[in-house]
Design an enzyme around this catalytic site. Structure first.
Site, short mmCIF file in Angstrom:
data_model
loop_
_atom_site.label_atom_id
_atom_site.label_comp_id
_atom_site.label_asym_id
_atom_site.label_seq_id
_atom_site.Cartn_x
_atom_site.Cartn_y
_atom_site.Cartn_z
N LYS A 186 0.83 -1.21 0.00
CA LYS A 186 0.00 0.00 0.00
C LYS A 186 0.86 1.26 0.00
O LYS A 186 0.65 2.19 -0.78
CB LYS A 186 -0.94 0.03 1.21
CG LYS A 186 -1.98 1.13 1.12
CD LYS A 186 -2.51 1.56 2.45
CE LYS A 186 -1.60 2.59 3.08
NZ LYS A 186 -2.07 3.13 4.34
N ASP A 231 -6.49 1.32 1.00
CA ASP A 231 -6.45 1.51 2.45
C ASP A 231 -7.81 1.11 3.00
O ASP A 231 -8.65 0.55 2.28
CB ASP A 231 -6.07 2.95 2.80
CG ASP A 231 -7.23 3.92 2.53
OD1 ASP A 231 -8.21 3.53 1.84
OD2 ASP A 231 -7.17 5.04 3.04
#
Ligand code: SF4
Length: 208
Positions: A119, A137
């Site tokens: 991420k 997220d």
């Protein structure tokens, strides 16, 4: 592209035409540090912290010049600060040893840095280097699942892959920010604004 995908793109463009990365930063290195600090912490808390932090530390060497206790003390207002301080020190050393102190622009290099997962790498690739990426997220994951773009029990990686498949590549980075804005300000985890939602008809969320 099917109607549902078009609807999502149009609604998000209408609601958040200028969605952007809300983590304050002035360069690639500050962005990397801010994203690393943001794990399980709000962007607001990170921005409050980095306001002073980035005045004290400007480059990887600055983080190496202090002992770990001082760095922990400087970032203790946010969660997981001990682990984050350890990773910032390690990552700074890696940047100096392997990348001339410069944030690398390849995924494999970014993910080799301490504390940098997929991420974080995606956020840095998209924001620092303009390389298409769809960072997932907590907001992106929730919105994707509510809009039936992924199954409820899909992993974060599976959600990312599904989103990349459904939306064209040139939209990934923008949509990442728009999904975050939509999740943060409209389709919140608790009490989403379903009554005034233009995506209600394609949503699986039960409390409408
Ligand atoms: S209807 Fe509610 S849960 Fe569904 S997308 Fe809209 S705000 Fe989110």
């Amino acid at each position: 592209m099917d109607n549902k995908i078009n609807l999502i793109i149009n609604v998000l463009d209408q609601m958040y035409p200028d969605a952007y990365c809300e983590l304050n930063h002035r360069n690639d290195f500050e962005l990397l540090i801010a994203v690393l600090l943001s794990a399980q912490t709000t962007d607001k808390a990170v921005n409050k912290l980095t306001h002073n932090l980035f005045e004290k530390y400007h480059n990887p060497q600055d983080y190496l010049n202090v002992n770990i206790k001082e760095l922990e003390n400087d970032i203790k207002s946010i969660g997981l600060y001990r682990n984050k301080a350890k990773n910032i020190k390690l990552l700074s050393q890696q940047l100096i040893d392997n990348y001339q102190g410069i944030v690398p622009s390849e995924r494999v290099d970014l993910e080799s840095l301490a504390g940098v997962g997929r991420k974080t790498a995606n956020v840095v690739l998209a924001n620092a280097f303009n390389i298409p990426a769809f960072a997932v997220d907590t907001h992106v994951e929730r919105v994707a699942k509510r809009l039936k773009l992924a199954y409820q029990n899909d992993s974060v990686l599976v959600v990312e892959k599904k989103l990349m498949k459904k939306f064209s590549k040139d939209l990934w980075s923008k949509l990442h920010h728009q999904f975050i804005f939509f999740g943060r300000y409209h389709c919140k985890a608790i009490n989403p604004n379903c009554q005034n939602c233009l995506l209600k008809e394609i949503c699986r969320y039960p409390s409408r």
